[in-house]
Write a protein that holds these residues in place. Sequence first.
Motif, PDB file in Angstrom:
ATOM      1  N   GLY A 165       0.806  -1.283  -0.034  1.00 16.87           N
ATOM      2  CA  GLY A 165       0.053  -0.196   0.126  1.00 16.87           C
ATOM      3  C   GLY A 165       1.093   1.442   0.150  1.00 16.87           C
ATOM      4  O   GLY A 165       0.640   2.030  -0.591  1.00 16.87           O
ATOM      5  N   LEU A 166       1.924   1.384   0.723  1.00 17.15           N
ATOM      6  CA  LEU A 166       3.008   2.176   0.962  1.00 17.15           C
ATOM      7  C   LEU A 166       3.496   2.640  -0.593  1.00 17.15           C
ATOM      8  O   LEU A 166       3.683   3.932  -1.076  1.00 17.15           O
ATOM      9  CB  LEU A 166       4.000   2.171   2.007  1.00 17.15           C
ATOM     10  N   VAL A 174      19.352  -0.811  -9.719  1.00 11.91           N
ATOM     11  CA  VAL A 174      20.729  -1.318  -9.558  1.00 11.91           C
ATOM     12  C   VAL A 174      20.780  -1.210  -8.005  1.00 11.91           C
ATOM     13  O   VAL A 174      21.772  -2.242  -7.316  1.00 11.91           O
ATOM     14  CB  VAL A 174      21.482  -0.196  -9.985  1.00 11.91           C
ATOM     15  N   ALA A 175      20.394  -0.498  -7.056  1.00 16.63           N
ATOM     16  CA  ALA A 175      20.739  -0.655  -5.752  1.00 16.63           C
ATOM     17  C   ALA A 175      20.145  -1.764  -5.117  1.00 16.63           C
ATOM     18  O   ALA A 175      20.677  -2.628  -4.354  1.00 16.63           O
ATOM     19  CB  ALA A 175      19.889   0.771  -5.141  1.00 16.63           C
ATOM     20  N   LEU A 176      18.841  -2.303  -5.669  1.00 16.94           N
ATOM     21  CA  LEU A 176      18.243  -3.396  -5.157  1.00 16.94           C
ATOM     22  C   LEU A 176      19.164  -4.502  -5.842  1.00 16.94           C
ATOM     23  O   LEU A 176      19.268  -5.586  -5.098  1.00 16.94           O
ATOM     24  CB  LEU A 176      16.941  -3.655  -5.949  1.00 16.94           C
ATOM     25  N   LEU A 177      19.574  -4.632  -6.991  1.00 16.34           N
ATOM     26  CA  LEU A 177      20.372  -5.632  -7.294  1.00 16.34           C
ATOM     27  C   LEU A 177      21.797  -5.775  -6.337  1.00 16.34           C
ATOM     28  O   LEU A 177      22.181  -7.028  -6.114  1.00 16.34           O
ATOM     29  CB  LEU A 177      20.978  -5.411  -8.946  1.00 16.34           C
ATOM     30  N   LEU A 178      22.316  -4.672  -5.965  1.00 11.88           N
ATOM     31  CA  LEU A 178      23.465  -4.962  -5.241  1.00 11.88           C
ATOM     32  C   LEU A 178      23.060  -5.258  -3.856  1.00 11.88           C
ATOM     33  O   LEU A 178      23.915  -6.116  -3.249  1.00 11.88           O
ATOM     34  CB  LEU A 178      23.900  -3.288  -5.111  1.00 11.88           C
ATOM     35  N   PRO A 207      16.047  -1.691   4.059  1.00 10.91           N
ATOM     36  CA  PRO A 207      16.665  -1.245   2.864  1.00 10.91           C
ATOM     37  C   PRO A 207      16.135  -1.661   1.639  1.00 10.91           C
ATOM     38  O   PRO A 207      15.963  -0.880   0.519  1.00 10.91           O
ATOM     39  CB  PRO A 207      18.147  -1.871   2.983  1.00 10.91           C
ATOM     40  N   VAL A 208      15.801  -3.015   1.494  1.00 11.80           N
ATOM     41  CA  VAL A 208      15.047  -3.496   0.216  1.00 11.80           C
ATOM     42  C   VAL A 208      13.691  -2.782   0.170  1.00 11.80           C
ATOM     43  O   VAL A 208      13.407  -2.401  -1.190  1.00 11.80           O
ATOM     44  CB  VAL A 208      14.877  -4.900   0.579  1.00 11.80           C
ATOM     45  N   ALA A 209      12.960  -2.608   1.145  1.00 12.45           N
ATOM     46  CA  ALA A 209      11.932  -1.945   0.827  1.00 12.45           C
ATOM     47  C   ALA A 209      11.959  -0.444   0.551  1.00 12.45           C
ATOM     48  O   ALA A 209      10.932  -0.004  -0.080  1.00 12.45           O
ATOM     49  CB  ALA A 209      10.873  -1.975   2.300  1.00 12.45           C
ATOM     50  N   ALA A 210      12.921  -0.082   1.154  1.00  8.77           N
ATOM     51  CA  ALA A 210      13.116   1.385   0.788  1.00  8.77           C
ATOM     52  C   ALA A 210      13.325   1.640  -0.831  1.00  8.77           C
ATOM     53  O   ALA A 210      12.964   2.517  -1.461  1.00  8.77           O
ATOM     54  CB  ALA A 210      14.245   2.076   1.416  1.00  8.77           C
ATOM     55  N   LEU A 225      11.446   3.170  -6.300  1.00 11.77           N
ATOM     56  CA  LEU A 225      11.457   2.657  -7.523  1.00 11.77           C
ATOM     57  C   LEU A 225      10.008   2.853  -7.980  1.00 11.77           C
ATOM     58  O   LEU A 225       9.544   3.299  -9.116  1.00 11.77           O
ATOM     59  CB  LEU A 225      11.979   1.059  -7.766  1.00 11.77           C
ATOM     60  N   MET A 226       8.991   2.477  -7.085  1.00 17.73           N
ATOM     61  CA  MET A 226       7.742   2.553  -7.577  1.00 17.73           C
ATOM     62  C   MET A 226       7.279   3.664  -7.567  1.00 17.73           C
ATOM     63  O   MET A 226       6.501   4.132  -8.619  1.00 17.73           O
ATOM     64  CB  MET A 226       6.852   1.825  -6.455  1.00 17.73           C
ATOM     65  N   SER A 227       7.776   4.712  -6.719  1.00 13.71           N
ATOM     66  CA  SER A 227       7.282   6.175  -7.021  1.00 13.71           C
ATOM     67  C   SER A 227       7.779   6.778  -7.948  1.00 13.71           C
ATOM     68  O   SER A 227       7.135   7.453  -8.516  1.00 13.71           O
ATOM     69  CB  SER A 227       7.862   6.774  -5.481  1.00 13.71           C
ATOM     70  N   ALA A 228       9.000   6.553  -8.519  1.00  9.30           N
ATOM     71  CA  ALA A 228       9.468   7.035  -9.927  1.00  9.30           C
ATOM     72  C   ALA A 228       8.477   6.656 -11.296  1.00  9.30           C
ATOM     73  O   ALA A 228       8.524   7.226 -12.248  1.00  9.30           O
ATOM     74  CB  ALA A 228      10.828   6.522 -10.162  1.00  9.30           C
TER      75      ALA A 228
END
Length: 473
Positions: A321-322, A360-364, A377-380, A385-388
């Motif tokens: 939802g967030l 890329v951050a999620l991949l790292l 960190p993964v949720a952030a 990504l979703m907001s963009a």
Amino acid sequence: MPDSGGSRAQREHIPTSGTGPGADSAPLTPHGDAGALSVDPGAPQVTAPAGLPAAPEAGGLTAPAVKAARRTGFLVTMVLGGLTALPPLSMDMYLPALPAVTDSLAAPAATIQLTLTACLAGMALGQLVVGPMSDRWGRRRPLLLGMVVYVIATAICALAPSAELLIGFRLLQGLAGAAGIVIARAVVRDLYDGVEMARFFSTLMLISGVAPIIAPLIGGQVMRFTDWRGIFVVLTGVGIVLTLVVWKWLHETLPPCSRHTGGVTDALRTMRGLLADRVFTGYMITGGLAFAVLFAYISASPFVVQEIYGASPQTFSLLFGLNSIGLIAVGQINGKLLVGRISLDKVLGFGLAVIVLAAVALLLMTTGVFGEVGLVPVAAGLFVLMSAMGVAMPNTNAQALMRTKHAAGSASALLGTSSFLIGAIASPLVGIAGEDTAVPMAVVQVVCAVAAVGCFLGLCRPWQRAGREAGGL
């Protein structure tokens, strides 16, 4: 409508690259009484790109037209928002009922999963049929026909005695529901232009973005009082209400003089001409690849968040939802603050860059470069990504449709179908390495995001149009 502050190329539809020349195009604006939408046919002629039908004549503006547009604006938004929200409602309200359907129809889970696939495939393919129909016969008749078929198909789904019949009518439900998606975009193109169109797409995202959030909740509540068939009864009721609203308040927006008179051959020729326009195709593929990043998230996030990072279903629902709220909020910032002040290409480029960085951050993180990271960190990363997406998706649609006044229905069909198909191809890849890693999700997202940037730069070439605008062309 007052000048919205868009660039000269946006206002005048000057294709500065692609397959053909362009000319001025005045926006079509709602006018008439408060309960109707129509178009003013008297305006300068627009020259379509080579290989495409001539663009329709568009109308100038009068003071009564401006007043009528203000009176009907909210109603138009709600009607078109309802049409674009109906397909996600049809998909997501049904999700909580899948186990119950499996038991009720005594069918394997894999077979019942095909009811989702059939509906999604119908939505993708239906747009290719309905879009050209709306360019030939106008927006109103194909939309009403699609809504009536949707209501009938949904009602039969509620009565389906077997999995096979349910799959068949879910396919028909998707085919008919596609009319709302494709014609809503075409109506926006009929009525708005330039940055006003981008703003309207951002508003539609607010409405349609809420649907996937609340749909599973509604489905779950319906299941408390009835069985899975009750969900289709509710959807049938929603379809009836929307059909009546369209019949009463959404009048024709494409005048007869602007319609195509050819048959299937003409429709195929129109689509071929659209695809020959390099810039239109660039925006179409860019939007489809961005949508694939979204599909990868939707497909993998329940498994990644709950199974790998140990979150509860309630925590997953909260994070989902967030993320949806982030997408909607950025979409509104795009429509209310950015569009009209900054060029659509600059905003789109920024959004794509953020998507790439987040992917890329999620991949790292998922490959262990930063060591073992937790859920936060993964949720952030997923939230950013979703907001963009709130600036990427509405602006690709707006930029593509700005070039296609002559065939908005066919263009809308190609945009929708390509997004569904690219997303459907990408989403199964997120589970290719099994259930113990989130790396495939991140890899798919990085590849699609980088490819989207490549298409944007290589095909759309926004700097060329910016340079021509600066040169006074």
